[in-house]
Motif scaffolding. Structure first.
Motif, PDB file in Angstrom:
ATOM      1  N   ASP A 166       0.850  -1.320   0.084  1.00 24.60           N
ATOM      2  CA  ASP A 166       0.008   0.227   0.051  1.00 24.60           C
ATOM      3  C   ASP A 166       1.001   1.360   0.501  1.00 24.60           C
ATOM      4  OD1 ASP A 166      -1.731  -1.222  -0.286  1.00 24.60           O
ATOM      5  OD2 ASP A 166      -2.252  -1.337   2.094  1.00 24.60           O
ATOM      6  N   ALA A 167       2.286   1.711   0.652  1.00 24.43           N
ATOM      7  CA  ALA A 167       2.965   2.481   0.796  1.00 24.43           C
ATOM      8  C   ALA A 167       3.303   2.765  -0.921  1.00 24.43           C
ATOM      9  CB  ALA A 167       3.753   2.156   1.229  1.00 24.43           C
ATOM     10  N   ILE A 168       3.451   1.813  -1.020  1.00 18.51           N
ATOM     11  CA  ILE A 168       4.564   1.699  -3.047  1.00 18.51           C
ATOM     12  C   ILE A 168       3.470   1.795  -3.772  1.00 18.51           C
ATOM     13  CG2 ILE A 168       6.128   1.152  -1.579  1.00 18.51           C
ATOM     14  CD1 ILE A 168       5.919  -2.238  -3.785  1.00 18.51           C
ATOM     15  N   GLY A 169       1.778   1.312  -3.656  1.00 17.59           N
ATOM     16  CA  GLY A 169       0.979   1.152  -4.504  1.00 17.59           C
ATOM     17  C   GLY A 169       0.198   1.308  -4.553  1.00 17.59           C
ATOM     18  N   LYS A 170      -1.006   1.682  -6.460  1.00 18.75           N
ATOM     19  CA  LYS A 170      -1.920   1.998  -5.896  1.00 18.75           C
ATOM     20  C   LYS A 170      -3.298   1.249  -5.717  1.00 18.75           C
ATOM     21  CE  LYS A 170      -3.277   2.403 -11.111  1.00 18.75           C
ATOM     22  NZ  LYS A 170      -3.317   3.790 -11.875  1.00 18.75           N
ATOM     23  N   ARG A 171      -2.768   0.090  -5.734  1.00 10.37           N
ATOM     24  CA  ARG A 171      -3.414  -1.716  -5.976  1.00 10.37           C
ATOM     25  C   ARG A 171      -2.702  -2.555  -6.582  1.00 10.37           C
ATOM     26  NH1 ARG A 171      -6.061  -3.138 -12.534  1.00 10.37           N
ATOM     27  NH2 ARG A 171      -7.457  -4.920 -11.734  1.00 10.37           N
ATOM     28  N   THR A 172      -3.169  -3.585  -5.148  1.00  8.23           N
ATOM     29  CA  THR A 172      -2.239  -5.751  -5.069  1.00  8.23           C
ATOM     30  C   THR A 172      -3.789  -6.301  -5.965  1.00  8.23           C
ATOM     31  OG1 THR A 172      -1.301  -4.477  -3.276  1.00  8.23           O
ATOM     32  CG2 THR A 172      -1.380  -6.514  -3.585  1.00  8.23           C
ATOM     33  N   LEU A 173      -3.079  -6.786  -6.665  1.00  5.42           N
ATOM     34  CA  LEU A 173      -4.144  -8.129  -7.798  1.00  5.42           C
ATOM     35  C   LEU A 173      -2.974  -9.371  -6.449  1.00  5.42           C
ATOM     36  CD1 LEU A 173      -5.563  -8.721  -9.386  1.00  5.42           C
ATOM     37  CD2 LEU A 173      -4.052  -9.254 -10.692  1.00  5.42           C
ATOM     38  N   TRP A 174      -3.961 -10.332  -5.909  1.00  7.20           N
ATOM     39  CA  TRP A 174      -3.186 -11.425  -4.966  1.00  7.20           C
ATOM     40  C   TRP A 174      -3.858 -13.007  -6.254  1.00  7.20           C
ATOM     41  CZ3 TRP A 174       0.520 -12.203  -1.666  1.00  7.20           C
ATOM     42  CH2 TRP A 174       0.449 -10.818  -1.073  1.00  7.20           C
ATOM     43  N   VAL A 175      -2.450 -12.818  -6.921  1.00  6.92           N
ATOM     44  CA  VAL A 175      -2.689 -14.147  -8.605  1.00  6.92           C
ATOM     45  C   VAL A 175      -2.715 -15.456  -7.579  1.00  6.92           C
ATOM     46  CG1 VAL A 175      -1.921 -14.564 -10.505  1.00  6.92           C
ATOM     47  CG2 VAL A 175      -1.690 -12.265  -9.893  1.00  6.92           C
ATOM     48  N   ALA A 176      -2.037 -15.455  -6.663  1.00  4.03           N
ATOM     49  CA  ALA A 176      -1.891 -17.354  -6.901  1.00  4.03           C
ATOM     50  C   ALA A 176      -1.350 -17.762  -4.887  1.00  4.03           C
ATOM     51  CB  ALA A 176      -1.431 -18.096  -7.466  1.00  4.03           C
ATOM     52  N   ASP A 177      -1.609 -18.305  -4.097  1.00  3.51           N
ATOM     53  CA  ASP A 177      -0.361 -18.979  -3.203  1.00  3.51           C
ATOM     54  C   ASP A 177       0.966 -19.444  -3.640  1.00  3.51           C
ATOM     55  OD1 ASP A 177      -2.416 -18.543  -1.590  1.00  3.51           O
ATOM     56  OD2 ASP A 177      -3.192 -20.725  -1.338  1.00  3.51           O
ATOM     57  N   GLU A 178       0.591 -19.720  -4.744  1.00  7.65           N
ATOM     58  CA  GLU A 178       1.972 -20.501  -5.435  1.00  7.65           C
ATOM     59  C   GLU A 178       2.914 -19.524  -6.002  1.00  7.65           C
ATOM     60  OE1 GLU A 178       3.148 -23.575  -9.287  1.00  7.65           O
ATOM     61  OE2 GLU A 178       1.535 -24.024  -8.438  1.00  7.65           O
ATOM     62  N   ALA A 179       3.860 -19.536  -5.517  1.00  7.45           N
ATOM     63  CA  ALA A 179       5.048 -18.149  -5.321  1.00  7.45           C
ATOM     64  C   ALA A 179       5.558 -19.019  -7.403  1.00  7.45           C
ATOM     65  CB  ALA A 179       6.383 -18.617  -5.318  1.00  7.45           C
ATOM     66  N   GLY A 180       5.664 -17.661  -8.339  1.00  8.51           N
ATOM     67  CA  GLY A 180       5.759 -17.499  -9.651  1.00  8.51           C
ATOM     68  C   GLY A 180       4.891 -17.454 -10.379  1.00  8.51           C
ATOM     69  N   GLN A 181       3.518 -17.205  -9.980  1.00  8.54           N
ATOM     70  CA  GLN A 181       2.154 -17.306 -10.865  1.00  8.54           C
ATOM     71  C   GLN A 181       2.113 -15.711 -11.074  1.00  8.54           C
ATOM     72  OE1 GLN A 181      -0.080 -19.406 -12.655  1.00  8.54           O
ATOM     73  NE2 GLN A 181       1.685 -20.867 -11.748  1.00  8.54           N
ATOM     74  N   ALA A 182       2.337 -14.924  -9.861  1.00  2.00           N
ATOM     75  CA  ALA A 182       2.478 -13.476 -10.820  1.00  2.00           C
ATOM     76  C   ALA A 182       3.191 -12.897 -11.616  1.00  2.00           C
ATOM     77  CB  ALA A 182       3.113 -12.857  -9.444  1.00  2.00           C
ATOM     78  N   SER A 183       4.519 -13.525 -11.446  1.00  2.00           N
ATOM     79  CA  SER A 183       6.090 -13.771 -12.340  1.00  2.00           C
ATOM     80  C   SER A 183       5.348 -13.952 -13.620  1.00  2.00           C
ATOM     81  CB  SER A 183       7.391 -14.158 -12.200  1.00  2.00           C
ATOM     82  OG  SER A 183       8.089 -13.727 -11.139  1.00  2.00           O
ATOM     83  N   ARG A 184       4.812 -15.511 -13.820  1.00  2.00           N
ATOM     84  CA  ARG A 184       4.069 -15.062 -15.701  1.00  2.00           C
ATOM     85  C   ARG A 184       2.771 -14.508 -15.826  1.00  2.00           C
ATOM     86  NH1 ARG A 184       4.222 -21.182 -15.976  1.00  2.00           N
ATOM     87  NH2 ARG A 184       5.785 -22.629 -14.205  1.00  2.00           N
ATOM     88  N   LEU A 185       2.191 -13.671 -14.697  1.00  8.53           N
ATOM     89  CA  LEU A 185       1.474 -13.085 -15.458  1.00  8.53           C
ATOM     90  C   LEU A 185       2.390 -11.737 -15.761  1.00  8.53           C
ATOM     91  CD1 LEU A 185      -1.579 -11.685 -15.844  1.00  8.53           C
ATOM     92  CD2 LEU A 185      -1.129 -11.215 -13.341  1.00  8.53           C
ATOM     93  N   LYS A 186       3.548 -11.500 -15.171  1.00  5.76           N
ATOM     94  CA  LYS A 186       4.008  -9.607 -15.458  1.00  5.76           C
ATOM     95  C   LYS A 186       4.843 -10.446 -17.058  1.00  5.76           C
ATOM     96  CE  LYS A 186       5.894  -6.359 -15.140  1.00  5.76           C
ATOM     97  NZ  LYS A 186       7.437  -6.113 -14.250  1.00  5.76           N
ATOM     98  N   LEU A 187       4.683 -11.192 -17.645  1.00  8.26           N
ATOM     99  CA  LEU A 187       5.931 -11.633 -18.550  1.00  8.26           C
ATOM    100  C   LEU A 187       4.663 -11.218 -19.611  1.00  8.26           C
ATOM    101  CD1 LEU A 187       7.603 -14.922 -18.393  1.00  8.26           C
ATOM    102  CD2 LEU A 187       8.645 -12.164 -18.246  1.00  8.26           C
ATOM    103  N   ALA A 188       2.925 -11.485 -19.187  1.00  6.68           N
ATOM    104  CA  ALA A 188       2.341 -11.769 -20.369  1.00  6.68           C
ATOM    105  C   ALA A 188       1.947  -9.600 -20.589  1.00  6.68           C
ATOM    106  CB  ALA A 188       0.541 -12.153 -20.090  1.00  6.68           C
ATOM    107  N   LEU A 189       1.887  -9.277 -19.959  1.00  2.96           N
ATOM    108  CA  LEU A 189       1.840  -7.791 -19.762  1.00  2.96           C
ATOM    109  C   LEU A 189       2.077  -7.259 -20.295  1.00  2.96           C
ATOM    110  CD1 LEU A 189       0.275  -7.552 -15.931  1.00  2.96           C
ATOM    111  CD2 LEU A 189      -1.150  -7.292 -17.860  1.00  2.96           C
TER     112      LEU A 189
END
Length: 304
Positions: A166-189
């Motif tokens: 919250d201190a660094i961003g306007k929005r947080t999207l919790w993608v999954a419990d499993e680490a690595g899923q957010a990095s996969r989404l980042k590549l698509a974006l």
């Protein structure tokens, strides 16, 4: 895959015990991340391979450290904002033996699929709780505390982690419990952002090559269904020749290669991403690596 979006609340009230945060990396994103955390009342310790960048950030609640070990030794949270997976792994290796067991590691860098997995393993070896959390946004959103955080990690401990986000961003999207899923989404974006950049750059270059004022392309698109803030931002930069970096060509080359690696692992033929990588590589070879990725416009033509 389930997506849970948490609302962002900007609250300056800190707990009685203020957490200590080690920020490793003081580049275009890391420096404003560290400043915003300090401005929200956290005790922040920063380290950068080029020490001058860390020293330039020193202020109340923000301390520069000469080594990773010094930065992480009493940190409740470690935030990595570095160029690539190798840089992150190297920095964390330098802190080995100095981490607090159970400290939370927020990995904000774009590192790709393989590195995200290996860093998660490294976290386990170092007794750290790992959060895969690449950010969407460049220098200006980082400076304004308006990043979008793509987060993956265990449910336990999210409340405290969310306070940092919250201190660094306007929005947080919790993608999954499993680490690595957010990095996969980042590549698509990132693939989408690069596609927009190249499409615009090539269209303006085509107009120029055909003897048409490229500004007319912008004029026609403006206020129409193809218009967007990104189009206006990057077209203005290209037409003005202003390539002050928000996200450099060199970083775009790195991320484009990660995208293609991911596509191969997924069994996809990403021909647009491949063509985009070649365009960035031509701009890089022409000496534009430290310029904003809008310098795709400057990629030299291939020989006839």
């Amino acid at each position: 895959m389930n997506f849970t979006e948490y609302p962002v609340t900007k609250d300056n009230n800190m707990n009685t015990t203020t957490p200590t945060i080690a920020v490793l990396g003081c580049g275009l994103i890391g420096a404003p991340v560290a400043r915003n955390l300090a401005n929200k009342g956290f005790k922040v310790k920063v380290w950068n391979r080029t020490a001058a960048k860390a020293l330039a950030l020193v202020q109340d609640k923000l301390q520069a450290c000469a080594s990773v070990a010094e930065a992480v030794s009493d940190a409740d949270y470690i935030v990595t904002v570095l160029k690539d997976g190798d840089s992150v792994a190297s920095a964390m290796a330098a802190g080995s033996g100095h981490f607090r067991p159970g400290a939370k590691w927020l990995q904000l860098s774009t590192v790709g699929i393989d590195a995200a997995a290996s860093l998660a393993q490294l976290a386990g070896q170092q007794q750290l709780v790992y959060f895969d959390a690449p950010v969407q946004g460049t220098r200006q959103p980082a400076e304004q505390g308006q990043l979008i955080i793509l987060a993956a990690g265990p449910q336990a401990g999210r409340e405290g982690v969310q306070t940092l986000f919250d201190a660094i961003g306007k929005r947080t999207l919790w993608v999954a419990d499993e680490a690595g899923q957010a990095s996969r989404l980042k590549l698509a974006l990132n693939n989408w952002a690069f596609t927009l950049t190249h499409g615009l750059a090539e269209s303006l270059a085509l107009a120029k090559g055909l003897g048409v004022d490229p500004a007319l392309v912008v004029d026609v698109v403006s206020n129409g269904p193809m218009d967007c803030a990104y189009f206006q931002l990057k077209s203005a930069a290209m037409l003005a020749g202003n390539y002050t970096p928000s996200f450099s060509v060199a970083n775009a080359v790195k991320d484009s290669r990660l995208i293609l690696d991911a596509a191969r692992q997924a069994g996809l033929y990403a021909e647009v991403a491949g063509a985009g990588l070649h365009r960035f590589e031509r701009a890089l070879a022409a000496g534009h690596g430290d310029k904003d990725m809008a310098a795709s416009f400057l990629a030299p033509d291939l020989p006839a």
